[in-house]
Motif scaffolding. Structure first.
Motif, mmCIF file in Angstrom:
data_model
loop_
_atom_site.group_PDB
_atom_site.id
_atom_site.type_symbol
_atom_site.label_atom_id
_atom_site.label_comp_id
_atom_site.label_asym_id
_atom_site.label_seq_id
_atom_site.Cartn_x
_atom_site.Cartn_y
_atom_site.Cartn_z
ATOM 1 N N PRO A 52 1.083 -1.557 0.278
ATOM 2 C CA PRO A 52 0.351 0.275 -0.233
ATOM 3 C C PRO A 52 0.907 1.599 0.051
ATOM 4 O O PRO A 52 0.013 2.641 -0.879
ATOM 5 N N PRO A 75 -7.579 -0.733 -7.907
ATOM 6 C CA PRO A 75 -7.564 -1.210 -6.124
ATOM 7 C C PRO A 75 -8.281 -1.752 -5.909
ATOM 8 O O PRO A 75 -9.446 -1.442 -6.169
ATOM 9 N N PHE A 99 -6.639 -7.300 1.086
ATOM 10 C CA PHE A 99 -4.988 -7.513 1.566
ATOM 11 C C PHE A 99 -4.595 -8.832 1.437
ATOM 12 O O PHE A 99 -5.401 -9.378 2.304
ATOM 13 N N GLU A 121 -0.770 -6.870 1.282
ATOM 14 C CA GLU A 121 -0.002 -5.982 -0.122
ATOM 15 C C GLU A 121 -1.699 -6.424 -0.674
ATOM 16 O O GLU A 121 -2.611 -6.529 -0.081
ATOM 17 N N ARG A 122 -1.709 -4.860 -1.347
ATOM 18 C CA ARG A 122 -3.326 -5.037 -1.273
ATOM 19 C C ARG A 122 -3.260 -5.437 -2.696
ATOM 20 O O ARG A 122 -2.466 -5.421 -3.993
#
Length: 151
Positions: free
Chosen positions: A119, A135, A139, A143-144
């Motif tokens: 992010p 996006p 997560f 990490e997205r």
């Protein structure tokens, strides 16, 4: 610009991947032996149920980074990633390569393209956005998940 990966690329890529590229993803720069071993595994095409596609990003013949896609779900879904060496960043190479990769996936019938991005990694988020990904609220390991196409 995108050239299929070979084991011999390790000799040049070890320098490209040196430095502080792993600040967001963790780990350290690979040694030449580690990179040769990794590339020998990657050029096999992947295990059953996956297709591994790896390309070196070349500009005027010089390696500046790589892009990769792991295709699953009977060819409908791909997880992508890109890395451009520190010295070569800021010239749009990652964006151009990611767009070319997504276009190649489109041509091969992939309907969902995903990438996992830290992010705080604004540069990679910008590359993902320019490649057509958006996006999500999900997560994985910090990490997205970014996605284009159906979930």
């Amino acid at each position: 610009m995108l050239v299929p990966l070979t084991v011999a690329d390790a000799d040049e890529m070890v320098g490209v991947l040196a430095g502080d590229l792993y600040a967001f993803t963790g780990g350290t720069a690979p040694t030449l032996d580690e990179l040769r071993t990794r590339y020998a595994r990657q050029v096999t095409g992947g295990p059953p149920g996956q297709q591994w596609h790896n390309w070196i990003i070349r500009v005027a013949g010089e390696a500046v980074g790589y892009v990769q896609a792991t295709i699953t779900h009977e060819g409908r879904r791909a997880e992508i990633a890109w890395v451009v060496g520190e010295r070569q960043q800021g010239h749009g190479y990652a964006t151009e390569a990611a767009r070319a990769l997504v276009a190649w996936l489109d041509e091969h019938g992939v309907t969902t393209v995903e990438a996992h991005i830290h992010p705080d990694h604004a540069a990679s988020a910008a590359v993902a956005r320019r490649a057509g990904l958006t996006p999500t609220g999900r997560f994985d390991d910090g990490e997205r998940l970014w996605r284009r196409g159906p979930a």
